[in-house]
Design a protein around this motif. Structure first.
Motif, PDB file in Angstrom:
ATOM      1  N   LEU A 434       0.856  -1.175   0.000  1.00 22.34           N
ATOM      2  CA  LEU A 434       0.000   0.000   0.000  1.00 22.34           C
ATOM      3  C   LEU A 434       0.898   1.234   0.000  1.00 22.34           C
ATOM      4  O   LEU A 434       2.037   1.174   0.457  1.00 22.34           O
ATOM      5  N   PRO A 435       0.403   2.366  -0.521  1.00 22.32           N
ATOM      6  CA  PRO A 435       1.207   3.589  -0.443  1.00 22.32           C
ATOM      7  C   PRO A 435       1.570   3.903   1.017  1.00 22.32           C
ATOM      8  O   PRO A 435       0.799   3.595   1.931  1.00 22.32           O
ATOM      9  N   GLN A 436       2.736   4.524   1.205  1.00 25.77           N
ATOM     10  CA  GLN A 436       3.247   4.758   2.560  1.00 25.77           C
ATOM     11  C   GLN A 436       2.262   5.521   3.441  1.00 25.77           C
ATOM     12  O   GLN A 436       2.096   5.211   4.619  1.00 25.77           O
ATOM     13  N   ASP A 437       1.586   6.518   2.889  1.00 28.85           N
ATOM     14  CA  ASP A 437       0.692   7.320   3.738  1.00 28.85           C
ATOM     15  C   ASP A 437      -0.480   6.478   4.241  1.00 28.85           C
ATOM     16  O   ASP A 437      -0.959   6.671   5.360  1.00 28.85           O
ATOM     17  N   GLN A 438      -0.913   5.515   3.430  1.00 26.09           N
ATOM     18  CA  GLN A 438      -2.002   4.645   3.891  1.00 26.09           C
ATOM     19  C   GLN A 438      -1.500   3.684   4.972  1.00 26.09           C
ATOM     20  O   GLN A 438      -2.178   3.431   5.968  1.00 26.09           O
ATOM     21  N   LEU A 439      -0.286   3.175   4.759  1.00 23.42           N
ATOM     22  CA  LEU A 439       0.310   2.314   5.796  1.00 23.42           C
ATOM     23  C   LEU A 439       0.454   3.087   7.108  1.00 23.42           C
ATOM     24  O   LEU A 439       0.120   2.591   8.184  1.00 23.42           O
ATOM     25  N   ASP A 440       0.933   4.329   7.010  1.00 26.61           N
ATOM     26  CA  ASP A 440       1.098   5.162   8.213  1.00 26.61           C
ATOM     27  C   ASP A 440      -0.228   5.331   8.938  1.00 26.61           C
ATOM     28  O   ASP A 440      -0.304   5.252  10.159  1.00 26.61           O
ATOM     29  N   SER A 441      -1.280   5.588   8.154  1.00 25.61           N
ATOM     30  CA  SER A 441      -2.594   5.796   8.767  1.00 25.61           C
ATOM     31  C   SER A 441      -3.044   4.549   9.522  1.00 25.61           C
ATOM     32  O   SER A 441      -3.534   4.646  10.651  1.00 25.61           O
ATOM     33  N   ILE A 442      -2.884   3.397   8.897  1.00 21.08           N
ATOM     34  CA  ILE A 442      -3.350   2.161   9.537  1.00 21.08           C
ATOM     35  C   ILE A 442      -2.521   1.879  10.794  1.00 21.08           C
ATOM     36  O   ILE A 442      -3.049   1.530  11.852  1.00 21.08           O
ATOM     37  N   GLN A 443      -1.208   2.106  10.691  1.00 19.02           N
ATOM     38  CA  GLN A 443      -0.345   1.879  11.854  1.00 19.02           C
ATOM     39  C   GLN A 443      -0.711   2.833  12.994  1.00 19.02           C
ATOM     40  O   GLN A 443      -0.811   2.438  14.152  1.00 19.02           O
ATOM     41  N   THR A 444      -0.949   4.077  12.632  1.00 11.23           N
ATOM     42  CA  THR A 444      -1.322   5.072  13.637  1.00 11.23           C
ATOM     43  C   THR A 444      -2.619   4.684  14.333  1.00 11.23           C
ATOM     44  O   THR A 444      -2.743   4.771  15.556  1.00 11.23           O
ATOM     45  N   TRP A 445      -3.565   4.262  13.535  1.00 12.08           N
ATOM     46  CA  TRP A 445      -4.868   3.866  14.081  1.00 12.08           C
ATOM     47  C   TRP A 445      -4.695   2.705  15.076  1.00 12.08           C
ATOM     48  O   TRP A 445      -5.258   2.725  16.164  1.00 12.08           O
ATOM     49  N   ILE A 446      -3.867   1.724  14.719  1.00 11.17           N
ATOM     50  CA  ILE A 446      -3.645   0.590  15.633  1.00 11.17           C
ATOM     51  C   ILE A 446      -2.946   1.072  16.916  1.00 11.17           C
ATOM     52  O   ILE A 446      -3.356   0.744  18.023  1.00 11.17           O
ATOM     53  N   LEU A 447      -1.915   1.889  16.722  1.00 13.81           N
ATOM     54  CA  LEU A 447      -1.169   2.395  17.881  1.00 13.81           C
ATOM     55  C   LEU A 447      -2.060   3.175  18.823  1.00 13.81           C
ATOM     56  O   LEU A 447      -1.933   3.092  20.040  1.00 13.81           O
ATOM     57  N   ALA A 448      -2.971   3.930  18.247  1.00 12.67           N
ATOM     58  CA  ALA A 448      -3.819   4.794  19.073  1.00 12.67           C
ATOM     59  C   ALA A 448      -4.951   4.027  19.727  1.00 12.67           C
ATOM     60  O   ALA A 448      -5.786   4.605  20.401  1.00 12.67           O
ATOM     61  N   GLY A 449      -5.000   2.701  19.509  1.00 11.24           N
ATOM     62  CA  GLY A 449      -6.005   1.911  20.210  1.00 11.24           C
ATOM     63  C   GLY A 449      -7.005   1.224  19.305  1.00 11.24           C
ATOM     64  O   GLY A 449      -7.889   0.509  19.791  1.00 11.24           O
ATOM     65  N   ALA A 450      -6.890   1.437  17.970  1.00  7.31           N
ATOM     66  CA  ALA A 450      -7.748   0.759  16.985  1.00  7.31           C
ATOM     67  C   ALA A 450      -9.231   0.881  17.327  1.00  7.31           C
ATOM     68  O   ALA A 450      -9.971  -0.094  17.294  1.00  7.31           O
TER      69      ALA A 450
END
Ligand code: HEC
Length: 453
Positions: A434-450
């Motif tokens: 996936l494009p990096q910005d989409q990966l970042d978003s998904i990772q951020t969402w998981i880190l922040a508690g999903a």
């Protein structure tokens, strides 16, 4: 560039272990007056509210000991070397050294002077000419030994600003005539607290040579002939304190805002927190954001760290890491999400699910989704909280922990996955990213508690 060699002696924690021989009978432990006092969870009223992050923090990170073990060591990661260990400063590897970081000065061993934060600067040592009439004491900002072949300058010559030798830079102007050499003994002075608790000024090092005042008058150059090299080395070995260690003209300690590594009672003014955030009270903190190569702490981790520091008694001399963290009294429980290090605003409904629908739904949807994983139907978020069918040990999403979330590992192409990296791309090279910005978003969402919001 010379680094301060003041090596802090960090106290080790002795864990008392019981004798190995059997006692009177099974389960019987004899009385031992040396036994350490266990944690005192009873003294703290547990949090009984409903905020999921606070509840999770209280369960997973109930004490400073757990915090050190689960957060500090985890963010250090298994990869020794990118982490703080015996070789690096601060050493946070053991609970003892973690406790010792409370009230410890920060930036004692910076990799480079540029990475020193003004608020870590200590009061500089003072310098004076002991054999001159003019004995005004000057605060040392920074110093440097320029290495190079010795060049002899005449008394009435002015050496260049980068001449080989010892360079001292002060807060104020040196009151010696410029344009000519001065013979003299430069003495370094520091305040010490004596046995009686009184502050005493002590001359702890000196250097006798020819000196010149250069540039703006705050720059003093000391000649170093070959036979003087040892004296200069000895001078440096005592660990002279530089008041403007990062050489930016600001003397941190003089501004009265010096902060320690961990500031008991004041998380907002703890260097450790600032290095995780990259800023302190709105001001950027130099140096790479910690942890270097690992996942940043989750909101829950941050809440535990902040509440732990806030709950430390500033008046104490020693801190018991096994005492319960007082979440109930912690000011941060009102809005834990504000502690999110990776930025807010990445939401399931607005961002994450649409990515999954558009990039994955073609295969992971309909009557017969690939690998049995349906990412299109209404209960997708709930399904992601369950286990992976390829790696039964992992959940598809483990809130706060991308590294334990199998769906994330599939997207990141982690070496531990079964099958291919996602999304699969049968028409291309087999799979793609996936494009990096989409990966970042998904990772951020998981880190922040999903969260499902
Ligand atoms: C072209 C079809 C295709 C696309 C597009 C696709 N997948 Fe897959 N996916 C598969 C197949 C086939 C498997 C099983 C084989 C494998 O894992 O390599 C699979 C397996 C998986 C698994 C493992 C399921 C489990 O329970 O362990 C996950 C997670 C996954 N995909 C996530 C995604 C995500 C997220 C996307 C979108 C970014 C995506 N896939 C896009 C075909 C696809």
């Amino acid at each position: 560039m010379i680094r301060s060699t003041l090596a802090p002696v960090l106290a080790g924690l002795l864990l008392a272990c019981g004798p190995s021989e059997p006692y009177g009978g099974p389960g019987e432990i004899p009385f031992d007056p040396q036994r350490p006092t266990p944690g005192t969870p009873g003294e703290v009223t547990p949090y009984t509210g409903t905020h999921p992050i606070v509840l999770e923090a209280q369960t997973r990170l109930p004490t400073g000991l757990e915090l050190q073990r689960k957060l500090v060591l985890r963010t250090c990661g298994p990869t020794n070397g990118v982490c703080h260990n015996q070789k690096e400063f601060p050493d946070l590897h053991t609970t003892g050294t973690f406790a010792a970081a409370i009230n410890l000065p920060c930036n004692l061993q910076p990799g480079s002077y540029i990475s020193v934060y003004d608020r870590c600067e200590r009061l500089g040592d003072r310098f004076t000419f002991s054999d001159h009439d003019n004995s005004k004491e000057l605060e040392l900002g920074w110093f440097e030994v320029v290495v190079g072949a010795y060049v002899e300058y005449e008394d009435d010559q002015t050496p260049p600003s980068d001449a080989a030798g010892l360079h001292l830079h002060f807060k104020d102007v040196v009151l010696l005539e410029q344009g000519r050499a001065h013979w003299g003994t430069g003495t370094f002075i520091r305040n010490f607290v004596n046995d009686q608790g009184n502050v005493e000024a002590l001359a702890f090092a000196s250097y006798n040579t020819r000196w010149w005042v250069l540039d703006d008058g705050k720059h003093l150059f000391g000649e170093v002939r070959d036979y003087q090299r040892e004296s200069v080395d000895a001078l440096l070995a005592v660990g002279i304190i530089q008041g403007d260690q990062n050489r930016n003209g600001i003397f941190g300690a003089r501004e009265g805002k010096t902060v320690p590594m961990i500031n008991p009672g004041k998380p907002e003014e703890s260097y450790l927190v600032a290095r995780l955030r990259g800023h302190m009270q709105g001001e950027a903190v130099p140096g790479t954001r910690m942890p270097l190569a690992n996942q940043p702490p989750s909101v829950t981790d941050m809440l535990a760290l902040m509440c732990f520091i806030e709950g430390l008694d500033p008046a104490a001399q020693e801190w018991n890491l096994s005492a319960s963290i007082d979440y109930n009294a912690c000011s941060y429980i009102a809005d834990p999400e504000a502690l999110n290090l990776v930025g807010a605003g990445v939401k399931w409904g607005e961002r994450v699910w649409p990515i999954l629908q558009s990039s994955c739904g073609g295969c992971h949807g309909g009557a017969n989704p690939q690998a049995g994983l349906d990412l299109l139907s209404a209960d997708t978020w709930t399904r992601l909280q369950g286990n992976s069918s390829q790696n039964l040990d992992l959940k598809l999403i483990d809130p706060g922990r991308p590294e334990k979330s199998y769906l994330w590992l599939k997207l990141a192409g982690d070496g531990s996955i079964f099958g291919s990296r996602m999304p699969l791309d049968p028409l291309g090279s087999g799979s793609r990213s996936l494009p990096q910005d989409q990966l970042d978003s998904i990772q951020t969402w998981i880190l922040a508690g999903a969260f499902n919001d």
